[in-house]
Write a protein that holds these residues in place. Structure first.
Motif, PDB file in Angstrom:
ATOM      1  N   LYS A   1      38.073 -16.704 -65.791  1.00  9.70           N
ATOM      2  CA  LYS A   1      38.307 -18.146 -65.741  1.00  9.70           C
ATOM      3  C   LYS A   1      37.643 -18.705 -64.495  1.00  9.70           C
ATOM      4  N   ALA A   2      36.736 -19.643 -64.688  1.00  9.85           N
ATOM      5  CA  ALA A   2      36.047 -20.268 -63.561  1.00  9.85           C
ATOM      6  C   ALA A   2      36.740 -21.576 -63.200  1.00  9.85           C
ATOM      7  N   VAL A   3      36.903 -21.792 -61.906  1.00  7.44           N
ATOM      8  CA  VAL A   3      37.520 -23.019 -61.395  1.00  7.44           C
ATOM      9  C   VAL A   3      36.497 -23.701 -60.498  1.00  7.44           C
ATOM     10  N   GLY A   4      36.243 -24.978 -60.741  1.00  8.20           N
ATOM     11  CA  GLY A   4      35.209 -25.649 -59.961  1.00  8.20           C
ATOM     12  C   GLY A   4      35.564 -27.066 -59.567  1.00  8.20           C
ATOM     13  N   ASN A   5      34.923 -27.527 -58.499  1.00 10.74           N
ATOM     14  CA  ASN A   5      35.073 -28.907 -58.056  1.00 10.74           C
ATOM     15  C   ASN A   5      33.987 -29.209 -57.024  1.00 10.74           C
ATOM     16  N   TYR A   6      33.814 -30.481 -56.740  1.00 15.54           N
ATOM     17  CA  TYR A   6      32.789 -30.888 -55.779  1.00 15.54           C
ATOM     18  C   TYR A   6      33.377 -30.974 -54.372  1.00 15.54           C
ATOM     19  N   LEU A   7      32.663 -30.378 -53.429  1.00 14.12           N
ATOM     20  CA  LEU A   7      33.107 -30.421 -52.038  1.00 14.12           C
ATOM     21  C   LEU A   7      31.944 -30.745 -51.108  1.00 14.12           C
ATOM     22  N   CYS A   8      32.272 -31.012 -49.851  1.00 17.58           N
ATOM     23  CA  CYS A   8      31.261 -31.349 -48.850  1.00 17.58           C
ATOM     24  C   CYS A   8      30.354 -30.156 -48.573  1.00 17.58           C
ATOM     25  N   MET A   9      29.068 -30.410 -48.487  1.00 16.11           N
ATOM     26  CA  MET A   9      28.136 -29.368 -48.069  1.00 16.11           C
ATOM     27  C   MET A   9      28.377 -28.994 -46.613  1.00 16.11           C
ATOM     28  N   ASN A  10      28.770 -29.984 -45.822  1.00 15.79           N
ATOM     29  CA  ASN A  10      29.004 -29.788 -44.397  1.00 15.79           C
ATOM     30  C   ASN A  10      30.505 -29.721 -44.140  1.00 15.79           C
ATOM     31  N   SER A  11      31.021 -28.516 -43.914  1.00 17.86           N
ATOM     32  CA  SER A  11      32.464 -28.358 -43.732  1.00 17.86           C
ATOM     33  C   SER A  11      32.955 -28.967 -42.423  1.00 17.86           C
ATOM     34  N   GLN A  12      32.065 -29.104 -41.432  1.00 21.41           N
ATOM     35  CA  GLN A  12      32.466 -29.740 -40.177  1.00 21.41           C
ATOM     36  C   GLN A  12      32.821 -31.204 -40.408  1.00 21.41           C
ATOM     37  N   GLU A  13      31.991 -31.896 -41.184  1.00 22.59           N
ATOM     38  CA  GLU A  13      32.278 -33.291 -41.503  1.00 22.59           C
ATOM     39  C   GLU A  13      33.540 -33.389 -42.353  1.00 22.59           C
ATOM     40  N   CYS A  14      33.705 -32.441 -43.255  1.00 20.83           N
ATOM     41  CA  CYS A  14      34.888 -32.421 -44.114  1.00 20.83           C
ATOM     42  C   CYS A  14      36.152 -32.286 -43.272  1.00 20.83           C
ATOM     43  N   ASN A  15      36.100 -31.422 -42.269  1.00 20.35           N
ATOM     44  CA  ASN A  15      37.254 -31.226 -41.392  1.00 20.35           C
ATOM     45  C   ASN A  15      37.547 -32.460 -40.546  1.00 20.35           C
ATOM     46  N   LYS A  16      36.540 -33.275 -40.303  1.00 21.34           N
ATOM     47  CA  LYS A  16      36.749 -34.524 -39.571  1.00 21.34           C
ATOM     48  C   LYS A  16      37.396 -35.581 -40.463  1.00 21.34           C
ATOM     49  N   ASN A  17      37.179 -35.448 -41.773  1.00 25.31           N
ATOM     50  CA  ASN A  17      37.638 -36.467 -42.720  1.00 25.31           C
ATOM     51  C   ASN A  17      38.986 -36.164 -43.366  1.00 25.31           C
ATOM     52  N   ILE A  18      39.322 -34.908 -43.512  1.00 24.14           N
ATOM     53  CA  ILE A  18      40.489 -34.521 -44.306  1.00 24.14           C
ATOM     54  C   ILE A  18      41.794 -35.054 -43.706  1.00 24.14           C
ATOM     55  N   THR A  19      42.604 -35.678 -44.554  1.00 20.70           N
ATOM     56  CA  THR A  19      43.892 -36.225 -44.110  1.00 20.70           C
ATOM     57  C   THR A  19      45.068 -35.639 -44.893  1.00 20.70           C
ATOM     58  N   ASP A  20      44.764 -34.766 -45.849  1.00 26.46           N
ATOM     59  CA  ASP A  20      45.814 -34.174 -46.687  1.00 26.46           C
ATOM     60  C   ASP A  20      45.273 -32.855 -47.239  1.00 26.46           C
ATOM     61  N   VAL A  21      46.056 -31.790 -47.139  1.00 23.53           N
ATOM     62  CA  VAL A  21      45.576 -30.478 -47.595  1.00 23.53           C
ATOM     63  C   VAL A  21      46.092 -30.119 -48.988  1.00 23.53           C
ATOM     64  N   THR A  22      46.763 -31.046 -49.649  1.00 20.96           N
ATOM     65  CA  THR A  22      47.365 -30.762 -50.956  1.00 20.96           C
ATOM     66  C   THR A  22      46.332 -30.314 -51.985  1.00 20.96           C
ATOM     67  N   ALA A  23      45.224 -31.044 -52.099  1.00 22.34           N
ATOM     68  CA  ALA A  23      44.197 -30.718 -53.095  1.00 22.34           C
ATOM     69  C   ALA A  23      43.569 -29.358 -52.812  1.00 22.34           C
ATOM     70  N   LEU A  24      43.321 -29.072 -51.547  1.00 24.01           N
ATOM     71  CA  LEU A  24      42.734 -27.787 -51.171  1.00 24.01           C
ATOM     72  C   LEU A  24      43.686 -26.643 -51.503  1.00 24.01           C
ATOM     73  N   GLU A  25      44.952 -26.798 -51.163  1.00 27.67           N
ATOM     74  CA  GLU A  25      45.924 -25.734 -51.427  1.00 27.67           C
ATOM     75  C   GLU A  25      46.116 -25.516 -52.928  1.00 27.67           C
ATOM     76  N   LYS A  26      46.098 -26.586 -53.693  1.00 28.65           N
ATOM     77  CA  LYS A  26      46.219 -26.461 -55.148  1.00 28.65           C
ATOM     78  C   LYS A  26      45.043 -25.669 -55.715  1.00 28.65           C
ATOM     79  N   PHE A  27      43.848 -25.957 -55.223  1.00 32.10           N
ATOM     80  CA  PHE A  27      42.650 -25.258 -55.689  1.00 32.10           C
ATOM     81  C   PHE A  27      42.726 -23.775 -55.329  1.00 32.10           C
TER      82      PHE A  27
END
Length: 217
Positions: A185-211
Motif C-alpha cells: 500500500k503506497a501512501v503519498g502527499n505533497y510536501l516542501c522540497m525545502n524542509s528548513q522552510e517547512c520547519n519555519k512554517n509549520i504550526t501544527d503537527v497533526t497532519a504529519l503525525e497522521k501520515f
C-alpha cells in the motif's frame, strides 16, 4: 532555569498570531476591533497549553494585552526563545540504524539549532528519495519514500503553506489479512522540497503525525 515547553510549531503559531495582532495595531483605528483581535490572539495562544499541564508559565502570555510598539512585539517573541524545547539531537549512528536497509544513505547536516525543528527532513538527489526523522510520542522514528518534484509551487500537507513542492510516496508497513506476498500500500502527499522552510512554517503537527501513522503502523 526556565521550563522548556514551547515546541517549534508552537513558536511558529505564536509568531503568526502576534504578527497578525501587530498588523492590526498598525492598520486598524477602531478600538473595539483591536481589542477583539487582541483577546482572540491571547485566547488562541493559551489554547496551545491546556490547564491540565502543570508548571506551564502561562503568565508569560498574559503580557500580550500590553504589547503595542514594534519593539514590544519583537522583545516578546525573543523572550519566548528561552522557553523553547529542543527536537531530540539525533546522531549519525541513530540515523543509519533507522534506515539500515539503505546502504548509500546520505547524512544531513546535524550541526543545527534543534529548537527550530519539528522534524528532520532531507532528500537524496542520487536516489530520488526523501527521509524524515520524527519524535513520535517520545520514540524517534524514521520514514523514507520516493520523491517526485512538481516543479511548481503548491500547498505542503505538513505546513499548509505554498512552497516549492514534491510528491512524497512511501510504502505502508501495514498489510491486509491473507494478502498476497506482492501486496503493498503506497501512501503519498505533497510536501516542501525545502524542509528548513517547512520547519519555519509549520504550526501544527497533526497532519504529519497522521501520515507517519499511516506509513509505519
Amino acid at each position: 532555569m526556565n521550563e522548556l515547553f514551547i515546541r517549534n510549531h508552537h513558536y511558529n503559531f505564536i509568531k503568526k498570531q502576534i504578527g497578525y495582532l501587530q498588523r492590526t495595531y498598525q492598520t486598524v483605528s477602531d478600538r473595539k476591533v483591536v481589542e477583539a483581535v487582541r483577546d482572540s490572539t491571547e485566547f488562541k495562544i493559551m489554547e496551545l497549553f491546556p490547564d491540565s499541564e502543570e508548571g506551564i508559565p502561562k503568565e508569560l502570555f498574559r503580557n500580550i494585552p500590553a504589547l503595542q510598539t514594534a519593539e514590544d512585539f519583537e522583545q516578546f517573541l525573543q523572550s519566548l526563545e528561552s522557553y523553547m524545547t529542543n527536537f531530540p539531537q539525533v546522531t549519525e549512528k541513530q540515523i543509519r540504524k533507522l534506515f539500515h536497509k539503505n546502504k548509500k544513505l546520505p547524512i544531513p547536516d546535524l550541526a543545527i539549532d534543534y529548537r527550530y525543528l519539528s522534524y528532520l527532513g532531507w532528500n537524496s538527489i542520487a536516489t530520488g528519495k526523501f527521509f524524515i526523522v520524527y519524535d513520535l510520542n517520545g520514540q524517534i522514528v524514521g520514514m523514507e519514500g520516493k520523491i517526485t518534484p512538481a516543479n511548481k509551487k503548491g500547498f505542503c500537507f505538513i505546513c499548509n503553506k505554498q512552497e516549492e513542492i514534491a510528491l512524497f510516496t512511501a510504502v505502508s508497513k501495514s498489510r491486509l489479512t491473507h494478502s498476497s506476498p506482492d501486496y503493498y500500500k503506497a501512501v503519498g502527499n505533497y510536501l516542501c522540497m525545502n524542509s528548513q522552510e517547512c520547519n519555519k512554517n509549520i504550526t501544527d503537527v497533526t497532519a504529519l503525525e497522521k501520515f507517519i501513522h499511516e506509513v509505519l503502523k
